[in-house]
Design an enzyme around this catalytic site. Structure first.
Site, PDB file in Angstrom:
ATOM      1  CG  HIS A  25      -1.221   0.883   1.570  1.00 25.55           C
ATOM      2  ND1 HIS A  25      -2.126   1.913   2.241  1.00 25.55           N
ATOM      3  CD2 HIS A  25      -2.521   1.266   0.571  1.00 25.55           C
ATOM      4  CE1 HIS A  25      -2.756   2.971   2.108  1.00 25.55           C
ATOM      5  NE2 HIS A  25      -3.422   2.542   1.158  1.00 25.55           N
ATOM      6  CD  GLU A  52      -2.405   1.886  -3.525  1.00 27.74           C
ATOM      7  OE1 GLU A  52      -3.230   2.167  -3.412  1.00 27.74           O
ATOM      8  OE2 GLU A  52      -1.937   2.199  -2.623  1.00 27.74           O
ATOM      9  CG  ASP A  54      -3.108   6.103  -4.158  1.00 29.45           C
ATOM     10  OD1 ASP A  54      -3.924   4.912  -4.239  1.00 29.45           O
ATOM     11  OD2 ASP A  54      -3.024   6.772  -2.863  1.00 29.45           O
ATOM     12  CG  HIS A  67      -3.140   9.323  -0.415  1.00 29.73           C
ATOM     13  ND1 HIS A  67      -4.089   8.323  -0.368  1.00 29.73           N
ATOM     14  CD2 HIS A  67      -4.253   9.985   0.974  1.00 29.73           C
ATOM     15  CE1 HIS A  67      -4.707   8.528   0.177  1.00 29.73           C
ATOM     16  NE2 HIS A  67      -4.974   9.051   1.024  1.00 29.73           N
TER      17      HIS A  67
END
Length: 336
Positions: A25, A52, A54, A67
């Protein structure tokens, strides 16, 4: 597994895929500032299957990993007097936000900034890495995954999330075709590519469905609903009928972890609809853990994250997001 697992678990359901995947994450964000190449590199070293990023866009339409498009919490932009006049207030998905926004910066300007720890009170050790890392581009994340695949002999994939796609489209920066083109240029445009694209929105995923064969994941929260579908809510989407509708455009769902806890039927119902289940986010700190997994100490004390992940695996999830991929990989490799 001493110190990671405690009580014996009862397997309620097998995952659709043989082994749950470990999704780092925002990278190994429990140990390095999130969305930095250092966080992604450490996650891969610790055994993550997917990293990951974003994704938000710059003024010149380059995807970067943050993020949020508001970057005051994750970069040192406030310390740059040359950008002081760009501080502003915008409404993003109905919420007023004040700060600095990626769409107001070219990539060259963003690259003068450096990342910092977003949760310094909970993760003070990560502050030692403040100021070391630039904001990475999607191209750099793709290149890292490909290098790591070649170096490790493991397939390292990426799991990008489109952030606020409707908002970006409204201000003249649509994401879908641009993202598909960049992934296609990397050789990724099939259902077997080491990529998942995730979104909390619906129309974004439906548009992507028409453009690519890459697997799509409908994110869900335990409250509210998609920003682009104000009349809908995630609770309705998580019902058996709602999941069947999701399955017409998505390969899987990414629910808030509370939606699968305590014997809730979401994993079973999603599997019945042919959907994989990748819940988020497993974090070690007491403040993020359900009471049953906390230990004595303050909010930053690390509790029984391993047990929480192991219980999710026992519930049949097909993968999971975690800030601590080393622990996640241990559970993946020896769940019981």
């Amino acid at each position: 597994m001493a110190g990671i697992l405690g009580a014996t678990m009862v397997t309620a359901e097998a995952p659709l895929d043989r082994t749950p995947i470990v999704i780092a994450h925002r990278g190994a964000s429990g140990s390095r500032p999130e969305h930095t190449l250092a966080a992604y590199e450490l996650a891969i070293e610790q055994g993550a299957d997917f990293i990951e990023p974003d994704l938000v866009l710059t003024k010149d339409n380059v995807f970067v990993a943050r993020h949020e498009n508001e970057i005051s919490e994750t970069t040192d932009v406030a310390e740059h007097p040359e950008f002081a006049t760009r501080r502003t207030t915008k409404t993003i998905d109905g919420v007023a936000m004040t700060g600095w926004f990626t769409e107001d910066f070219t990539l060259a300007e963003l690259r003068t900034l450096r990342a910092k720890e977003r949760l310094p009170l909970l993760r003070p050790d990560n502050k030692a890495y403040d100021g070391r890392q630039p904001v990475p581009t999607l191209a750099e994340v793709i290149a890292l995954a490909k290098r790591a695949t070649a170096a490790t002999g493991r397939t390292i994939g990426i799991y990008p999330e489109t952030k606020h796609p409707t908002y970006f489209a409204l201000i003249g920066h649509p994401m879908e075709a641009r993202l598909v083109a960049e992934l296609r240029a990397a050789g990724w445009d099939s259902a077997t590519a080491p990529v998942f694209i995730q979104s909390f929105e619906v129309n974004n995923l439906k548009a992507l469905k028409k453009l690519t064969k890459i697997r799509l994941i409908q994110l869900m929260n335990d409250t509210g609903g998609p920003a682009d579908h104000p009349v809908d809510d995630y609770a309705t989407m998580a019902t058996p009928a709602g999941l069947k509708a999701v399955a017409t455009y998505a390969w899987g769902i990414g629910p808030n972890k509370v939606m699968i806890a305590g014997g809730k039927p979401l994993v079973r119902d999603a599997h019945a609809a042919g959907l994989r289940v990748h819940p988020w986010t497993y974090r070690a700190e007491n403040i993020f853990l359900p009471e049953a997994y906390r230990v004595p100490g303050d909010p930053a004390t690390h509790g029984r994250i391993g047990q929480e992940i192991a219980d999710a695996v026992a519930a049949g999830v097909d993968g999971f997001f975690t800030d601590y991929p080393l622990i996640g990989a241990q559970i993946r490799d020896k769940p019981y």
